[in-house]
Enzyme design. Structure first.
Site: not given
Ligand code: FEO
Length: 369
Positions: A21, A75, A77, A79, A142, A161, A189, A220
């Site tokens: 993104h 989360h 999101e 991913d 986040h 995250d 990051y 991640h």
């Molecule tokens: Fe907020 Fe790794 O997505």
């Protein structure tokens, strides 16, 4: 991979992703997820939709025909939730645990998919037999739904995250890379994902301060063991908006070289004044890399030539991106060259002022210096 007895890493490596993104990921990334085997079986997080089949295979390699009882969704999101439809199809009885904002997000994003959801708040626990999970919502670290989960028996924080890094090279633990590389990737990051949420990061640090943490498993990158104190300390430093004194980033793009000469002159001038100077040419460096390099800079100078009464598109993209990430407590300067109108310097200055920077007088050059 079994990371400790009865706890398996079942996520995937996305070594090819280069733009996330808008954020450049030169080393790719991972979407980490974990299976915790107890009397009941718990899956922690999903992965990106395009890796759903590989993820399912990773799970089945561990579980065989056994069912999943609980899924902790830290989360929404995509991913970390994109594989929900496939996992729900194979494990329809699994009950999902997450924050109220997580439930709202999942039901909106995955319309038409039926799943049971249990909302949790700070201090709520889930006992799966011998093991107990404790939930730590971390709103706006986040997204509003973001949450970390602490496994009390094994002293593991599944931090989603937070404390992540985009590293998709197959490295698994912090000990397998140098401290410099790890801090650089964590900072990269933080600067690109977490920077606007310093206050919320401080709250998270407070919420987990009572936990004894031996392993951090982010969603991640690599798992943190020996580097936990260092990375937590860096997060606190960054979250307080602290910077390194006399550290300067000169970030610019130039049409025909005059703005480049101005950047080099500024570099010489500030080196003589004892500054540590990083000169970043946006025609060569992606704006997210520039963002990473300015994370700890006390001074941020931005230059652009004027093109069609505007700043150059590279500089405009960088400023738009930086403004959204809200770096605080910086000294700024706008500079640049022009032929006959010179709006770029004014426009850069306006944006830096809008970011709350303490501004030094602008520098302009007509045609050449
Ligand atoms: Fe907020 Fe790794 O997505």
């Amino acid at each position: 991979m079994e990371i400790t007895k009865n706890i398996h890493s079942v996520g995937v490596v996305d070594s090819d992703v280069r733009i996330f993104h808008g954020y450049q990921t030169p080393l790719g990334t991972t979407y980490n997820a974990y299976l915790v085997i107890d009397e009941k079986i718990t899956l922690i997080d999903y992965v990106k939709a395009s890796f759903a089949e590989e993820f399912l295979k990773n799970i089945k390699d561990v579980l065989g025909d056994r069912d999943i009882d609980y899924i902790i969704c830290n989360h929404v999101e995509p991913d970390h939730s994109g594989a929900l439809p496939l996992i729900n199809e194979h494990y329809p009885k699994a009950k999902i645990y997450g924050t109220a904002a997580c439930e709202k997000g999942l039901r909106a994003y995955y319309r038409g998919i039926d799943f049971e959801f249990c909302t949790v708040k700070l201090g709520d626990t889930l006992c799966t037999g011998e093991k107990t999970f404790s939930f730590v919502p971390m709103p706006m670290v986040h997204w509003p739904d973001s949450m970390a989960t602490y496994l009390t028996n094994d002293k593991i924080l599944f931090s989603n995250d937070a404390f992540g890094q985009h590293i998709g090279t197959g490295v698994v633990y912090d000990d397998d890379m140098t401290t410099e590389e790890l801090v650089e990737r964590c900072g990269n990051y933080y600067a690109n994902i977490v920077l606007p949420f310093g206050m919320q990061v401080k709250k998270l640090a407070g919420a987990i301060s009572d936990f004894k943490i031996e392993l951090i498993c982010p969603s991640h990158g690599v798992m943190l063991k020996s580097a936990i104190p260092l990375i937590v300390e860096k997060y606190i430093f960054w979250s307080e908006g602290r910077v390194v004194d006399k550290k300067l980033a000169i970030i610019y793009d130039s049409m025909w070289g005059t703005t480049t000469k101005m950047a080099k002159n500024l570099c010489r001038e500030y080196l003589e004044m004892g500054f540590d100077v990083d000169v970043i040419d946006l025609s060569l460096v992606h704006y997210s890399e520039a963002m990473s390099r300015l994370l700890e800079c006390s001074h941020i100078f931005v230059g652009s030539s004027t093109l069609n009464n505007c700043m150059l598109p590279t500089v405009s993209a960088f400023l738009c991106y930086m403004k959204g990430l809200k770096p605080k407590h910086r000294v700024g300067m706008a500079f640049g060259s022009y032929g006959w109108s010179g709006e770029s310097i004014r426009d850069v200055e306006e944006i830096l002022t809008g970011c709350g920077f303490e501004m030094l007088p602008q520098k302009k050059a007509q045609w050449n210096i």
